[in-house]
Design a protein around this motif. Structure first.
Motif, PDB file in Angstrom:
ATOM      1  N   ASN A 125      -0.972  40.994  41.191  1.00  0.00           N
ATOM      2  CA  ASN A 125      -0.314  41.231  39.914  1.00  0.00           C
ATOM      3  C   ASN A 125      -1.222  40.834  38.757  1.00  0.00           C
ATOM      4  OD1 ASN A 125       1.969  42.171  41.200  1.00  0.00           O
ATOM      5  ND2 ASN A 125       3.053  40.226  41.096  1.00  0.00           N
ATOM      6  N   ILE A 126      -0.765  41.101  37.560  1.00  0.00           N
ATOM      7  CA  ILE A 126      -1.539  40.815  36.356  1.00  0.00           C
ATOM      8  C   ILE A 126      -0.780  39.799  35.518  1.00  0.00           C
ATOM      9  CG2 ILE A 126      -2.480  41.804  34.237  1.00  0.00           C
ATOM     10  CD1 ILE A 126      -2.569  44.500  35.800  1.00  0.00           C
ATOM     11  N   GLN A 127      -1.491  38.751  35.071  1.00  0.00           N
ATOM     12  CA  GLN A 127      -0.889  37.772  34.179  1.00  0.00           C
ATOM     13  C   GLN A 127      -1.287  38.113  32.757  1.00  0.00           C
ATOM     14  OE1 GLN A 127      -2.495  33.738  33.847  1.00  0.00           O
ATOM     15  NE2 GLN A 127      -0.413  33.000  34.223  1.00  0.00           N
ATOM     16  N   VAL A 128      -0.299  38.175  31.882  1.00  0.00           N
ATOM     17  CA  VAL A 128      -0.547  38.466  30.472  1.00  0.00           C
ATOM     18  C   VAL A 128       0.005  37.319  29.650  1.00  0.00           C
ATOM     19  CG1 VAL A 128      -0.081  40.041  28.563  1.00  0.00           C
ATOM     20  CG2 VAL A 128      -0.366  40.947  30.866  1.00  0.00           C
ATOM     21  N   LYS A 129      -0.830  36.752  28.803  1.00  0.00           N
ATOM     22  CA  LYS A 129      -0.386  35.736  27.856  1.00  0.00           C
ATOM     23  C   LYS A 129      -0.438  36.356  26.472  1.00  0.00           C
ATOM     24  CE  LYS A 129      -1.684  31.675  30.474  1.00  0.00           C
ATOM     25  NZ  LYS A 129      -2.365  30.382  30.454  1.00  0.00           N
ATOM     26  N   ILE A 130       0.647  36.206  25.745  1.00  0.00           N
ATOM     27  CA  ILE A 130       0.753  36.779  24.409  1.00  0.00           C
ATOM     28  C   ILE A 130       0.968  35.634  23.430  1.00  0.00           C
ATOM     29  CG2 ILE A 130       2.055  38.308  22.903  1.00  0.00           C
ATOM     30  CD1 ILE A 130       2.848  39.895  25.397  1.00  0.00           C
ATOM     31  N   GLY A 131       0.080  35.520  22.466  1.00  0.00           N
ATOM     32  CA  GLY A 131       0.175  34.480  21.447  1.00  0.00           C
ATOM     33  C   GLY A 131       0.490  35.086  20.095  1.00  0.00           C
ATOM     34  N   LYS A 132       1.454  34.456  19.403  1.00  0.00           N
ATOM     35  CA  LYS A 132       1.866  34.954  18.089  1.00  0.00           C
ATOM     36  C   LYS A 132       1.926  33.813  17.090  1.00  0.00           C
ATOM     37  CE  LYS A 132       4.880  38.450  20.083  1.00  0.00           C
ATOM     38  NZ  LYS A 132       6.238  38.961  20.167  1.00  0.00           N
ATOM     39  N   VAL A 133       1.553  34.104  15.856  1.00  0.00           N
ATOM     40  CA  VAL A 133       1.683  33.147  14.771  1.00  0.00           C
ATOM     41  C   VAL A 133       3.124  33.215  14.281  1.00  0.00           C
ATOM     42  CG1 VAL A 133       0.939  32.541  12.448  1.00  0.00           C
ATOM     43  CG2 VAL A 133      -0.723  33.403  14.096  1.00  0.00           C
ATOM     44  N   GLN A 134       3.775  32.047  14.226  1.00  0.00           N
ATOM     45  CA  GLN A 134       5.155  32.001  13.766  1.00  0.00           C
ATOM     46  C   GLN A 134       5.318  30.895  12.744  1.00  0.00           C
ATOM     47  OE1 GLN A 134       7.460  31.528  17.342  1.00  0.00           O
ATOM     48  NE2 GLN A 134       7.721  33.742  17.502  1.00  0.00           N
ATOM     49  N   SER A 135       6.101  31.163  11.711  1.00  0.00           N
ATOM     50  CA  SER A 135       6.372  30.118  10.730  1.00  0.00           C
ATOM     51  C   SER A 135       7.459  29.208  11.281  1.00  0.00           C
ATOM     52  CB  SER A 135       6.790  30.726   9.390  1.00  0.00           C
ATOM     53  OG  SER A 135       7.972  31.473   9.548  1.00  0.00           O
ATOM     54  N   VAL A 136       7.421  27.953  10.862  1.00  0.00           N
ATOM     55  CA  VAL A 136       8.332  26.955  11.386  1.00  0.00           C
ATOM     56  C   VAL A 136       9.525  26.763  10.458  1.00  0.00           C
ATOM     57  CG1 VAL A 136       8.503  24.550  12.146  1.00  0.00           C
ATOM     58  CG2 VAL A 136       6.409  25.827  12.534  1.00  0.00           C
ATOM     59  N   GLY A 137       9.675  27.515   9.448  1.00  0.00           N
ATOM     60  CA  GLY A 137      10.791  27.350   8.522  1.00  0.00           C
ATOM     61  C   GLY A 137      11.303  28.687   8.057  1.00  0.00           C
ATOM     62  N   LEU A 138      11.514  28.770   6.778  1.00  0.00           N
ATOM     63  CA  LEU A 138      12.025  30.007   6.189  1.00  0.00           C
ATOM     64  C   LEU A 138      10.911  30.956   5.781  1.00  0.00           C
ATOM     65  CD1 LEU A 138      14.793  28.426   3.946  1.00  0.00           C
ATOM     66  CD2 LEU A 138      15.085  29.572   6.141  1.00  0.00           C
ATOM     67  N   GLY A 139       9.683  30.583   6.046  1.00  0.00           N
ATOM     68  CA  GLY A 139       8.556  31.436   5.684  1.00  0.00           C
ATOM     69  C   GLY A 139       8.093  31.242   4.263  1.00  0.00           C
ATOM     70  N   MET A 140       8.411  30.099   3.682  1.00  0.00           N
ATOM     71  CA  MET A 140       8.032  29.819   2.301  1.00  0.00           C
ATOM     72  C   MET A 140       6.550  29.445   2.235  1.00  0.00           C
ATOM     73  SD  MET A 140      10.932  30.265   0.869  1.00  0.00           S
ATOM     74  CE  MET A 140      11.251  29.421  -0.627  1.00  0.00           C
ATOM     75  N   ILE A 141       5.966  29.628   1.088  1.00  0.00           N
ATOM     76  CA  ILE A 141       4.566  29.283   0.882  1.00  0.00           C
ATOM     77  C   ILE A 141       4.385  27.778   1.063  1.00  0.00           C
ATOM     78  CG2 ILE A 141       2.697  29.205  -0.826  1.00  0.00           C
ATOM     79  CD1 ILE A 141       3.873  31.772  -1.993  1.00  0.00           C
ATOM     80  N   GLY A 142       3.375  27.388   1.802  1.00  0.00           N
ATOM     81  CA  GLY A 142       3.073  25.980   2.028  1.00  0.00           C
ATOM     82  C   GLY A 142       3.711  25.409   3.277  1.00  0.00           C
ATOM     83  N   GLU A 143       4.593  26.158   3.926  1.00  0.00           N
ATOM     84  CA  GLU A 143       5.210  25.664   5.149  1.00  0.00           C
ATOM     85  C   GLU A 143       4.233  25.776   6.309  1.00  0.00           C
ATOM     86  OE1 GLU A 143       9.983  26.303   4.815  1.00  0.00           O
ATOM     87  OE2 GLU A 143       8.814  27.819   5.825  1.00  0.00           O
ATOM     88  N   GLN A 144       4.450  24.939   7.297  1.00  0.00           N
ATOM     89  CA  GLN A 144       3.604  24.977   8.476  1.00  0.00           C
ATOM     90  C   GLN A 144       3.894  26.231   9.285  1.00  0.00           C
ATOM     91  OE1 GLN A 144       4.495  21.418  10.636  1.00  0.00           O
ATOM     92  NE2 GLN A 144       2.852  20.285   9.656  1.00  0.00           N
ATOM     93  N   SER A 145       2.874  26.698   9.951  1.00  0.00           N
ATOM     94  CA  SER A 145       3.073  27.790  10.898  1.00  0.00           C
ATOM     95  C   SER A 145       2.565  27.326  12.254  1.00  0.00           C
ATOM     96  CB  SER A 145       2.344  29.056  10.451  1.00  0.00           C
ATOM     97  OG  SER A 145       0.976  28.826  10.359  1.00  0.00           O
ATOM     98  N   GLY A 146       3.169  27.861  13.293  1.00  0.00           N
ATOM     99  CA  GLY A 146       2.791  27.476  14.639  1.00  0.00           C
ATOM    100  C   GLY A 146       2.268  28.670  15.410  1.00  0.00           C
ATOM    101  N   PHE A 147       1.757  28.405  16.590  1.00  0.00           N
ATOM    102  CA  PHE A 147       1.237  29.462  17.445  1.00  0.00           C
ATOM    103  C   PHE A 147       1.990  29.379  18.756  1.00  0.00           C
ATOM    104  CE2 PHE A 147      -1.975  31.611  20.086  1.00  0.00           C
ATOM    105  CZ  PHE A 147      -2.219  32.711  19.282  1.00  0.00           C
ATOM    106  N   LYS A 148       2.765  30.406  19.083  1.00  0.00           N
ATOM    107  CA  LYS A 148       3.591  30.420  20.282  1.00  0.00           C
ATOM    108  C   LYS A 148       2.948  31.313  21.331  1.00  0.00           C
ATOM    109  CE  LYS A 148       8.206  31.581  21.857  1.00  0.00           C
ATOM    110  NZ  LYS A 148       9.492  32.162  21.484  1.00  0.00           N
ATOM    111  N   ILE A 149       2.817  30.803  22.565  1.00  0.00           N
ATOM    112  CA  ILE A 149       2.232  31.582  23.653  1.00  0.00           C
ATOM    113  C   ILE A 149       3.299  31.826  24.717  1.00  0.00           C
ATOM    114  CG2 ILE A 149       0.508  31.650  25.494  1.00  0.00           C
ATOM    115  CD1 ILE A 149      -1.290  29.957  23.716  1.00  0.00           C
ATOM    116  N   GLU A 150       3.484  33.089  25.073  1.00  0.00           N
ATOM    117  CA  GLU A 150       4.420  33.473  26.136  1.00  0.00           C
ATOM    118  C   GLU A 150       3.607  34.037  27.301  1.00  0.00           C
ATOM    119  OE1 GLU A 150       6.832  36.338  24.158  1.00  0.00           O
ATOM    120  OE2 GLU A 150       8.009  34.828  23.114  1.00  0.00           O
ATOM    121  N   THR A 151       4.016  33.702  28.523  1.00  0.00           N
ATOM    122  CA  THR A 151       3.307  34.146  29.718  1.00  0.00           C
ATOM    123  C   THR A 151       4.179  35.093  30.511  1.00  0.00           C
ATOM    124  OG1 THR A 151       2.129  32.040  29.808  1.00  0.00           O
ATOM    125  CG2 THR A 151       2.105  33.383  31.794  1.00  0.00           C
TER     126      THR A 151
END
Length: 78
Positions: free
Chosen positions: A46-72
């Motif tokens: 089989n093939i393993q695929v990891k998908i990483g996306k940049v996601q904001s940790v709040g309402l998406g306001m300027i200056g808020e932290q953003s995270g990186f989520k990886i799904e396998t």
């Protein structure tokens, strides 16, 4: 190529299209827009695929932290 998920949840049509492109062109990793893809062949064929996306940790306001989520995902080869 039809993508059948063995392990994992839902893939969008766009994600499937991007994975198909990477597999057809023998590319093991790539970034398309804000999404990163990593592809590896597993011992069971089989093939393993990891998908990483940049996601904001709040309402998406300027200056808020953003995270990186990886799904396998594990996809049946063939």
């Amino acid at each position: 190529m039809s993508i059948k998920i063995v392990k994992g949840f839902h893939l969008t049509a766009t994600e499937k299209k991007h994975i198909n492109y990477l597999l057809k062109n023998n590319i093991s990793e790539g970034k398309i827009n804000r999404t990163s893809y990593w592809i590896a062949q597993l011992e069971n064929g089989n093939i393993q695929v990891k998908i990483g996306k940049v996601q904001s940790v709040g309402l998406g306001m300027i200056g808020e932290q953003s995270g990186f989520k990886i799904e396998t995902y594990e996809i049946a080869n063939g």
